[in-house]
Design a protein around this motif. Structure first.
Motif, PDB file in Angstrom:
ATOM      1  N   LYS A 471       0.837  -1.200   0.000  1.00  0.00           N
ATOM      2  CA  LYS A 471       0.000   0.000   0.000  1.00  0.00           C
ATOM      3  C   LYS A 471       0.873   1.252   0.000  1.00  0.00           C
ATOM      4  N   PRO A 472       0.283   2.403  -0.333  1.00  0.00           N
ATOM      5  CA  PRO A 472       1.035   3.660  -0.230  1.00  0.00           C
ATOM      6  C   PRO A 472       1.430   3.929   1.221  1.00  0.00           C
ATOM      7  N   THR A 473       2.494   4.677   1.364  1.00  0.00           N
ATOM      8  CA  THR A 473       3.038   4.924   2.701  1.00  0.00           C
ATOM      9  C   THR A 473       2.054   5.674   3.580  1.00  0.00           C
ATOM     10  N   ASP A 474       1.391   6.710   3.038  1.00  0.00           N
ATOM     11  CA  ASP A 474       0.481   7.496   3.877  1.00  0.00           C
ATOM     12  C   ASP A 474      -0.709   6.667   4.339  1.00  0.00           C
ATOM     13  N   GLU A 475      -1.159   5.699   3.523  1.00  0.00           N
ATOM     14  CA  GLU A 475      -2.259   4.833   3.953  1.00  0.00           C
ATOM     15  C   GLU A 475      -1.819   3.907   5.077  1.00  0.00           C
ATOM     16  N   MET A 476      -0.610   3.353   4.963  1.00  0.00           N
ATOM     17  CA  MET A 476      -0.133   2.456   6.017  1.00  0.00           C
ATOM     18  C   MET A 476       0.081   3.207   7.326  1.00  0.00           C
ATOM     19  N   ILE A 477       0.570   4.475   7.245  1.00  0.00           N
ATOM     20  CA  ILE A 477       0.730   5.281   8.458  1.00  0.00           C
ATOM     21  C   ILE A 477      -0.620   5.561   9.091  1.00  0.00           C
ATOM     22  N   HIS A 478      -1.608   5.863   8.249  1.00  0.00           N
ATOM     23  CA  HIS A 478      -2.960   6.131   8.752  1.00  0.00           C
ATOM     24  C   HIS A 478      -3.526   4.888   9.444  1.00  0.00           C
ATOM     25  N   GLU A 479      -3.311   3.704   8.871  1.00  0.00           N
ATOM     26  CA  GLU A 479      -3.787   2.471   9.493  1.00  0.00           C
ATOM     27  C   GLU A 479      -3.089   2.213  10.825  1.00  0.00           C
ATOM     28  N   LEU A 480      -1.781   2.474  10.874  1.00  0.00           N
ATOM     29  CA  LEU A 480      -1.057   2.260  12.124  1.00  0.00           C
ATOM     30  C   LEU A 480      -1.570   3.166  13.236  1.00  0.00           C
ATOM     31  N   HIS A 481      -1.919   4.422  12.898  1.00  0.00           N
ATOM     32  CA  HIS A 481      -2.397   5.367  13.912  1.00  0.00           C
ATOM     33  C   HIS A 481      -3.700   4.903  14.547  1.00  0.00           C
ATOM     34  N   HIS A 482      -4.455   4.085  13.859  1.00  0.00           N
ATOM     35  CA  HIS A 482      -5.755   3.664  14.368  1.00  0.00           C
ATOM     36  C   HIS A 482      -5.728   2.266  14.978  1.00  0.00           C
ATOM     37  N   THR A 483      -4.514   1.667  15.114  1.00  0.00           N
ATOM     38  CA  THR A 483      -4.417   0.362  15.777  1.00  0.00           C
ATOM     39  C   THR A 483      -4.208   0.556  17.268  1.00  0.00           C
ATOM     40  N   SER A 484      -4.843  -0.313  18.061  1.00  0.00           N
ATOM     41  CA  SER A 484      -4.748  -0.192  19.520  1.00  0.00           C
ATOM     42  C   SER A 484      -3.320  -0.442  20.001  1.00  0.00           C
ATOM     43  N   GLY A 485      -2.610  -1.389  19.378  1.00  0.00           N
ATOM     44  CA  GLY A 485      -1.246  -1.679  19.807  1.00  0.00           C
ATOM     45  C   GLY A 485      -0.330  -0.488  19.625  1.00  0.00           C
ATOM     46  N   PHE A 486      -0.446   0.210  18.471  1.00  0.00           N
ATOM     47  CA  PHE A 486       0.402   1.369  18.215  1.00  0.00           C
ATOM     48  C   PHE A 486       0.069   2.506  19.169  1.00  0.00           C
ATOM     49  N   ARG A 487      -1.231   2.724  19.427  1.00  0.00           N
ATOM     50  CA  ARG A 487      -1.621   3.818  20.327  1.00  0.00           C
ATOM     51  C   ARG A 487      -1.152   3.542  21.761  1.00  0.00           C
ATOM     52  N   ASP A 488      -1.240   2.257  22.195  1.00  0.00           N
ATOM     53  CA  ASP A 488      -0.760   1.937  23.543  1.00  0.00           C
ATOM     54  C   ASP A 488       0.737   2.215  23.665  1.00  0.00           C
ATOM     55  N   ALA A 489       1.484   1.908  22.593  1.00  0.00           N
ATOM     56  CA  ALA A 489       2.916   2.161  22.619  1.00  0.00           C
ATOM     57  C   ALA A 489       3.201   3.657  22.680  1.00  0.00           C
ATOM     58  N   MET A 490       2.419   4.455  21.952  1.00  0.00           N
ATOM     59  CA  MET A 490       2.638   5.907  21.957  1.00  0.00           C
ATOM     60  C   MET A 490       2.272   6.515  23.308  1.00  0.00           C
ATOM     61  N   VAL A 491       1.205   6.007  23.950  1.00  0.00           N
ATOM     62  CA  VAL A 491       0.836   6.510  25.277  1.00  0.00           C
ATOM     63  C   VAL A 491       1.953   6.221  26.271  1.00  0.00           C
ATOM     64  N   ALA A 492       2.520   4.984  26.209  1.00  0.00           N
ATOM     65  CA  ALA A 492       3.637   4.645  27.100  1.00  0.00           C
ATOM     66  C   ALA A 492       4.858   5.488  26.787  1.00  0.00           C
ATOM     67  N   LEU A 493       5.068   5.851  25.502  1.00  0.00           N
ATOM     68  CA  LEU A 493       6.228   6.650  25.100  1.00  0.00           C
ATOM     69  C   LEU A 493       6.114   8.063  25.640  1.00  0.00           C
ATOM     70  N   ASN A 494       4.895   8.641  25.661  1.00  0.00           N
ATOM     71  CA  ASN A 494       4.718  10.017  26.132  1.00  0.00           C
ATOM     72  C   ASN A 494       4.946  10.160  27.632  1.00  0.00           C
ATOM     73  N   LYS A 495       4.918   9.038  28.376  1.00  0.00           N
ATOM     74  CA  LYS A 495       5.145   9.106  29.816  1.00  0.00           C
ATOM     75  C   LYS A 495       6.624   9.191  30.158  1.00  0.00           C
ATOM     76  N   LYS A 496       7.517   9.060  29.187  1.00  0.00           N
ATOM     77  CA  LYS A 496       8.952   9.134  29.415  1.00  0.00           C
ATOM     78  C   LYS A 496       9.490  10.470  28.909  1.00  0.00           C
ATOM     79  N   ASP A 497      10.505  10.979  29.611  1.00  0.00           N
ATOM     80  CA  ASP A 497      11.108  12.244  29.194  1.00  0.00           C
ATOM     81  C   ASP A 497      12.118  12.038  28.078  1.00  0.00           C
TER      82      ASP A 497
END
Length: 666
Positions: A471-497
């Motif tokens: 798939k095109p890159t922007d579509e794959m990035i959009h799909e990743l943003h809406h996956t629960s696993g990716f969002r959980d990883a980003m939430v954990a990442l924002n808790k670190k300095d």
């Protein structure tokens, strides 16, 4: 920790599980299906072009006395010998027997003996044996004396005929070999017998010369006389040495003793002697002293009794002193006499020892010559007996091989179309397993999330299973943003300095995950600094700013010149909520290790079913010097294929549209 020193220390010998097997089957499914079918079809078709092969066997019994026919010398023991039995079985189908059988049965004239493409008259014996290899075999039945002769041929009748002919030729071959062996042994025995006779005569002459040269030597006498005499001399020598040592000690002790004052001390030093005269003198002295003491108490000095007792005591004392002085003065002469006696005994013993050695030497020489003479005559006699045994041994054909089961005419060939079909299918499977084995030996990637977590020992921060290639890159990035696993990883990442994102290898998938993280951070309200360490030294003069995201790109040289991670953090740490180090495009593990030590958390991107083997991830984590596993986690990425070609990454300028970050790569 699991990977502090040796990342392979706890790795099992065969590192594979069910998910790995499914991965290998899935990647090599076409080969595993097509090759067995193709080979089975080839085997099925090839059956029509191959002459049918028939099989027949016969069984023979080897008698326990078979060794009498194989060896001219009769063995003393007839015990079971498995190696000898196996040798008989192997020699039945030896090259000479097979070639003789082919000539005897005129198999070279048979049109189906060899393939039609072979002209047997142009082949050498070695090439013929190569062509018929495996057709004629023997096998020993375990724990028995039975040997099976198995024959394969293109003709039913010929299989039985070959069985009979091989046995017949084998026995004839043994008979000829025995005759040749007897002739060779006879020649050797006669030659050795003549040499033994010559040696015996030479020994007899040597013995005669020795006796003439030593007429007085009684070699038959017993050496006990010498031993007894030497023992007596040894005892005398020890006594003489003991007497000398004692006299030397006495001389040293009486050197300063005065016989006038202490004659008893001299007598005490010579107490080892039994001297009755001295004992009597000492007794008389004691009696005179006792008598004088009594007179002193009874009479005065002027009385005759007193003077007589005193004179008697003085006379005894003078006699004691004279004897003590004589013993002291004679000690030196006694010591010299003892030394001379000791030396005399030693010389006599040495002479006796030399005489004994000379006797033993000549006696041993005589016995050696005599034993050599007897041995030579015994050898000559034994050789003559062997020659006589050969003369008396009749030339009988071997009869130790008895037929127990005759070969029967086979009804069906041993190879059918079904056999070739099965063999072809099995061969195809074996051939298809070669690339599977090669892929396994090169190293398998991670094939499941559980496997990744167990073998790396890291927490799985995100399990991304819907990354579809093509798939095109922007579509794959959009799909990743809406996956629960990716969002959980980003939430954990924002808790670190201070966060570090890295990977063991560089690929399109790791680049896509990195772009998705940067795009996600650009949409958040926090102020984030991203420092990307690139593989090449092409530092950007100014950062790229997308909303609250500041993005620096530097090379390895710029990183080291800037003072490393600690100094870089001191320079840029102020004013940002989150600092993100990106080393996904870098292949220098030392820089990644230094950054991981100075960050609060390191997230490792792990690709499933990719080209990177598990060993590379183990080595990579070992290079990071993990001491606190809570500071490390993994993003497990599982790619799937689509019907479209793999996405092609192409560098385009960064754009800022509506305060959101467009992907740096499309």
């Amino acid at each position: 920790m699991r990977n502090e020193l040796d990342p392979e220390a706890d790795r099992p010998l065969i590192d594979i599980d069910v998910s790995d097997i499914l991965f290998l089957i899935r990647n090599n499914l076409k080969l595993l299906v097509i090759l067995p079918i193709v080979f089975a079809v080839i085997g099925f078709i090839a059956h029509s072009a191959i002459n049918p092969m028939y099989f027949a066997k016969s069984t023979f019994y080897i008698r326990p006395d078979f060794d009498q026919y194989l060896s001219v010398d009769k063995p003393a023991s007839r015990g079971e010998d498995i190696d000898s039995l196996q040798s008989i079985a192997d020699s039945m189908v030896s090259d000479s027997v097979i070639l003789a059988m082919i000539d005897r049965l005129k198999l070279k004239e048979e049109p189906d003996f060899l393939p039609k493409t072979k002209d047997i008259h142009l082949l050498s014996d070695f090439e013929i044996l190569e062509e018929v290899e495996g057709r004629y075999t023997t096998e020993m039945k375990p724990a028995t004396r039975l040997v099976e002769l198995k024959v394969k041929s293109h003709s039913k009748e010929r299989t039985v005929l070959i069985n009979k002919e091989i046995k017949k030729l084998f026995l004839e071959h043994l008979s000829q070999e025995r005759t040749m062996q007897e002739q060779a042994i006879r020649e050797v025995l006669e030659r050795q017998s003549k040499k033994a006779l010559d040696r015996s005569l030479e020994s007899e002459e040597e013995l005669r010369v020795f006796r003439i040269a030593n007429p007085d030597l009684l070699v038959e006498q017993d050496s006990a006389i010498f031993n007894q005499r030497l023992a007596e001399l040894s005892t005398s020598l020890n006594q003489a040495k003991s007497n000398s040592y004692r006299l030397a000690g006495i001389i040293k002790a009486i050197k300063d003793v005065d016989p006038e004052t202490t004659p008893q001390k001299i007598f005490q030093l010579f107490r080892f002697r039994q001297n009755d005269h001295i004992d009597n003198l000492l007794t008389l002295q004691a009696e005179a002293e006792s008598n004088f003491a009594n007179i002193q108490n009874t009479f005065t000095e002027r009385t005759t009794q007193y003077r007589a007792a005193e004179e008697r005591l003085n006379s005894v004392r003078r006699n004691v002193i004279a004897n003590a002085r004589r013993m002291r003065d004679g000690a030196d002469s006694e010591y010299q006499a003892a030394l001379e006696n000791q030396q005399t005994i030693a010389n006599e013993m040495e002479a006796m020892q030399n005489q004994f050695v000379d006797y033993k030497t000549k006696s041993a020489e005589f016995r050696a010559i005599q034993e050599k003479t007897n041995r030579n005559w015994s050898t000559h006699k034994a050789l003559q007996e062997k020659i006589m045994a050969l003369d008396l041994d009749p030339e009988l054909p071997p009869t130790f091989l008895s037929t127990m089961d005759y070969a029967l005419t086979p009804e069906k060939p041993i190879t059918t179309k079904l056999h070739l079909l099965v063999f072809g299918f099995a061969g195809g499977i074996a051939l298809a397993m070669i690339p599977v084995a090669i892929q396994f030996l090169k190293g398998l990637p991670f094939t499941s999330q559980t496997q990744c977590q167990q073998k790396l020992g890291l927490h799985i921060a995100a399990n991304i299973t819907n990354l579809t290639k093509g798939k095109p890159t922007d579509e794959m990035i959009h799909e990743l943003h809406h996956t629960s696993g990716f969002r959980d990883a980003m939430v954990a990442l924002n808790k670190k300095d201070i966060v570090h994102i890295t990977s063991a290898t560089q690929s399109e998938a790791t680049n896509l995950i990195k772009l998705s993280i940067l795009s996600f951070l650009a949409k958040t309200n926090s102020k984030t600094l991203v420092i990307s360490i690139k593989a090449t030294n092409n530092p950007e003069a100014e950062p790229k700013i997308f909303g609250g995201l500041w993005h620096y790109e530097i090379g390895p040289d710029s990183f080291f010149e800037g003072g490393g991670t600690a100094k870089l953090l001191n320079q840029v740490a102020h004013g940002f909520d989150t600092i993100l180090f990106d080393t996904t495009d870098l292949a220098i593990d030392s820089i990644k290790s230094e950054i991981a030590e100075n960050c609060q958390h390191t997230n490792v991107i792990v690709l499933a079913n990719g080209q990177t083997p598990r060993s590379r991830y183990r080595t990579f984590l070992s290079s990071l010097s993990i001491r606190d596993e809570s500071k490390f986690s993994a993003m497990y990425v599982h790619e799937t294929s689509s019907t479209t070609p793999l996405f092609n990454l192409k560098r385009t300028p960064n754009k800022h549209i509506g305060g959101e970050l467009e992907p740096a790569y499309t």
